[in-house]
Motif scaffolding. Structure first.
Motif, mmCIF file in Angstrom:
data_model
loop_
_atom_site.group_PDB
_atom_site.id
_atom_site.type_symbol
_atom_site.label_atom_id
_atom_site.label_comp_id
_atom_site.label_asym_id
_atom_site.label_seq_id
_atom_site.Cartn_x
_atom_site.Cartn_y
_atom_site.Cartn_z
ATOM 1 N N PHE A 126 34.900 11.930 56.026
ATOM 2 C CA PHE A 126 36.062 12.819 56.196
ATOM 3 C C PHE A 126 37.343 12.041 55.853
ATOM 4 O O PHE A 126 38.198 12.511 55.088
ATOM 5 N N ALA A 127 37.447 10.827 56.387
ATOM 6 C CA ALA A 127 38.616 9.977 56.109
ATOM 7 C C ALA A 127 38.689 9.649 54.618
ATOM 8 O O ALA A 127 39.776 9.654 54.021
ATOM 9 N N ALA A 128 37.521 9.394 54.021
ATOM 10 C CA ALA A 128 37.495 9.019 52.596
ATOM 11 C C ALA A 128 38.081 10.135 51.741
ATOM 12 O O ALA A 128 38.803 9.879 50.769
ATOM 13 N N GLY A 129 37.777 11.372 52.098
ATOM 14 C CA GLY A 129 38.317 12.502 51.334
ATOM 15 C C GLY A 129 39.839 12.546 51.414
ATOM 16 O O GLY A 129 40.522 12.812 50.417
ATOM 17 N N ILE A 130 40.368 12.276 52.592
ATOM 18 C CA ILE A 130 41.831 12.285 52.753
ATOM 19 C C ILE A 130 42.460 11.128 51.966
ATOM 20 O O ILE A 130 43.453 11.306 51.262
ATOM 21 N N SER A 188 45.160 21.516 54.202
ATOM 22 C CA SER A 188 44.887 20.608 53.088
ATOM 23 C C SER A 188 44.140 19.363 53.561
ATOM 24 O O SER A 188 43.258 18.856 52.856
ATOM 25 N N LEU A 189 44.429 18.873 54.759
ATOM 26 C CA LEU A 189 43.680 17.702 55.255
ATOM 27 C C LEU A 189 42.218 18.073 55.534
ATOM 28 O O LEU A 189 41.307 17.288 55.271
ATOM 29 N N VAL A 190 42.007 19.276 56.052
ATOM 30 C CA VAL A 190 40.627 19.704 56.324
ATOM 31 C C VAL A 190 39.863 19.868 55.000
ATOM 32 O O VAL A 190 38.708 19.439 54.877
ATOM 33 N N ARG A 191 40.518 20.449 54.005
ATOM 34 C CA ARG A 191 39.867 20.575 52.687
ATOM 35 C C ARG A 191 39.526 19.193 52.127
ATOM 36 O O ARG A 191 38.445 18.984 51.578
ATOM 37 N N ALA A 192 40.474 18.264 52.248
ATOM 38 C CA ALA A 192 40.235 16.914 51.727
ATOM 39 C C ALA A 192 39.073 16.259 52.472
ATOM 40 O O ALA A 192 38.187 15.643 51.862
ATOM 41 N N GLY A 193 39.084 16.407 53.795
ATOM 42 C CA GLY A 193 38.015 15.815 54.593
ATOM 43 C C GLY A 193 36.664 16.415 54.249
ATOM 44 O O GLY A 193 35.659 15.702 54.112
ATOM 45 N N GLU A 239 43.263 17.806 40.193
ATOM 46 C CA GLU A 239 42.548 19.075 39.983
ATOM 47 C C GLU A 239 41.823 19.539 41.244
ATOM 48 O O GLU A 239 41.704 20.733 41.508
ATOM 49 N N THR A 240 41.310 18.582 41.999
ATOM 50 C CA THR A 240 40.579 18.947 43.217
ATOM 51 C C THR A 240 41.513 19.628 44.204
ATOM 52 O O THR A 240 41.219 20.705 44.729
ATOM 53 N N VAL A 241 42.648 19.007 44.446
ATOM 54 C CA VAL A 241 43.601 19.578 45.419
ATOM 55 C C VAL A 241 44.104 20.931 44.909
ATOM 56 O O VAL A 241 44.186 21.898 45.676
ATOM 57 N N LEU A 242 44.410 21.009 43.624
ATOM 58 C CA LEU A 242 44.888 22.284 43.067
ATOM 59 C C LEU A 242 43.877 23.391 43.304
ATOM 60 O O LEU A 242 44.234 24.543 43.541
ATOM 61 N N GLY A 243 42.603 23.028 43.271
ATOM 62 C CA GLY A 243 41.538 24.011 43.438
ATOM 63 C C GLY A 243 41.454 24.615 44.833
ATOM 64 O O GLY A 243 40.771 25.620 45.039
ATOM 65 N N TRP A 244 42.139 24.013 45.800
ATOM 66 C CA TRP A 244 42.066 24.539 47.175
ATOM 67 C C TRP A 244 43.025 25.697 47.414
ATOM 68 O O TRP A 244 42.964 26.358 48.453
ATOM 69 N N PHE A 245 43.962 25.900 46.501
ATOM 70 C CA PHE A 245 45.026 26.891 46.735
ATOM 71 C C PHE A 245 45.108 27.873 45.575
ATOM 72 O O PHE A 245 44.753 27.538 44.447
#
Ligand code: GLU
Ligand code: MG
Length: 430
Positions: free
Chosen positions: A258-262, A340-345, A389-395
């Protein structure tokens, strides 16, 4: 009911905006909501609307209040009572609006639950500054008393309205204070972060104080951070899952992932969690805000701090261990920060990200020289967001576009000003 009912959302500049109706309409407004406008999401913190925003002058929404979020600010000293609700922004038929930040948080939490069977327990910790007090020593009883009766009234008010205050403390910076709330369900924690700031500001106004949650009031001074504490619980057993005594930092494999994703998306995430023109003046080393993109045991310069646990009085480490994300401030939208932190995690849990390095407590500053720095400016962070691109894909693309438009319009307003002047402009808003 007498007085008014205010139905609110929180915008991309972290400001609480909405509309009120007469108290007699209370039940009707809970059922039907109030009207709202898509372009309201493109308002900047300085008041104007970001030009060329994707919404233009058309479209209509509803602000649909969530009954569970309601708080009553009681009448006092001639200031009438008001009932305040947080709302989802929906289309006129009640279906979710694709740009609503609260819906973003809710769907991120739902995805975490559905994909990996985990739920988030969270708490936002806020620092703020009270103007015009006599100077007092950091952390001192004198400072605690210098802001009375405001402090005690605030703690009591937060308790009465159900925000579960935990600690009210005189902080380090000049005239700086901090309020922490008990950990709770993730969405509730983000709701409380929105409400808390308004309750603090409202009470301060009634007591003749001027408070500011701005990230920095003076370029040389201490920053006001918003630290988000996160832990994870197994949905089926209700058990916390972050602790594993055998692993580095006592952080379980799922916690480390989870931390690694953030960490992997941190440089883009800061464009969401620290979006004002002064946010990146705060995010510099040696301020105990964030000195770089790293995960560390009990280090207050880490982007992600593994917080201490205590067994005193029967305390259980597994129920306490949490990760603290330190790169947020009160100019961010708490729902987007959480979402966004939950998506990253979640991305970290599901993905191929390597195990992150856990920097132990005795790490020296020289050793940390190798860690990735945060973006040096908001403009750089916005560029990182546009490239991730990954972060953009969450929204929804309209939401990201509007966030970029709003934050860049805010930067344009302060262009050419000195750091002191920018701090003042932002401080006046927050
Ligand atoms: N004021 C620091 C910040 O800007 C945080 C200090 C602390 O409570 O560790 O984040
Ligand atoms: Mg603090």
């Amino acid at each position: 009911m007498t007085g008014t009912v205010f139905v609110a959302t929180c915008d991309l500049a972290g400001l609480t905006r909405g509309r009120s109706v007469p108290g007699a309409e209370h039940d009707a407004v809970l059922r039907r909501g109030v009207g709202w406008v898509p372009a309201d999401l493109a308002l900047t913190c300085f008041g104007g609307i970001a030009e060329d925003n994707v919404f233009g002058s058309t479209g209509d929404l509803r602000l649909m209040p969530d009954r569970a979020t309601g708080v009553v600010i009681p009448e006092s000293d001639g200031h009438p009572a008001v009932r305040l609700y947080l709302a989802d922004q929906t289309l006129p038929d009640g279906t979710p609006w694709h740009c609503d930040p609260r819906t973003v948080a809710r769907s991120a939490l739902a995805e975490l639950r559905e994909r990996v069977g985990l739920e988030v327990v969270a708490s936002f910790e806020h620092e703020f500054t009270v103007a015009g007090l006599e100077p007092t020593a950091p952390f001192s009883f004198a400072r605690h008393r210098a802001v009375e009766p405001f402090g005690t009234e605030l703690v009591e008010l937060l308790g009465e309205v159900g925000l579960a205050p935990e600690t009210w403390l005189p902080e380090y910076g000049e005239n700086q204070f901090e309020i922490t709330l008990e950990p709770c369900d993730g969405l509730v924690a983000a709701d409380r972060a929105v409400l808390l700031k308004e309750l603090v500001r409202d009470l301060a106004r009634r007591r003749g104080h001027r408070v500011s949650f701005a990230p920095l009031l003076d370029p040389e001074g201490s920053g006001n951070g918003v630290h988000l504490h996160l832990s994870l619980r197994d949905v089926s057993t209700g058990r916390p899952v972050l602790l594993d005594e055998t692993r580095p930092g006592r952080l379980s494999e799922v916690g480390a992932r989870f931390a690694a994703g953030i960490l992997a998306h941190a440089r883009a995430l800061t464009a969401i969690t620290a979006p004002s023109p002064t946010s990146f003046l705060r995010l510099t080393p040696h301020r105990w805000s964030v000195g770089g993109v790293f995960l560390a045991e009990r280090n207050r310069e880490a982007l992600l701090r593994i917080c201490p646990t205590s067994t005193v009085g029967g305390g259980r480490a597994d129920q306490q261990l949490n990760l603290e994300y330190r790169a947020a401030d009160a100019t961010a939208n708490p729902w987007l920060v959480l979402g966004s932190l939950v998506r990253a995690g979640l991305d970290g849990i599901l993905g191929e990200t390597d195990e992150p390095m856990v920097w132990p407590e005795d790490t020296t500053e020289a050793q940390l020289a190798e860690v990735l720095p945060l973006p040096a400016t908001l403009a750089e962070a916005l560029g990182e967001l546009e490239r991730d691109e990954t972060v953009l894909g969450w929204f929804h693309p309209d939401l990201v576009r509007t966030h970029l438009d709003v934050t860049r319009a805010q930067l344009a307003v302060v262009e050419g000003l000195t750091a002191e002047q920018i701090c003042r402009r932002v401080a006046d808003v927050y």
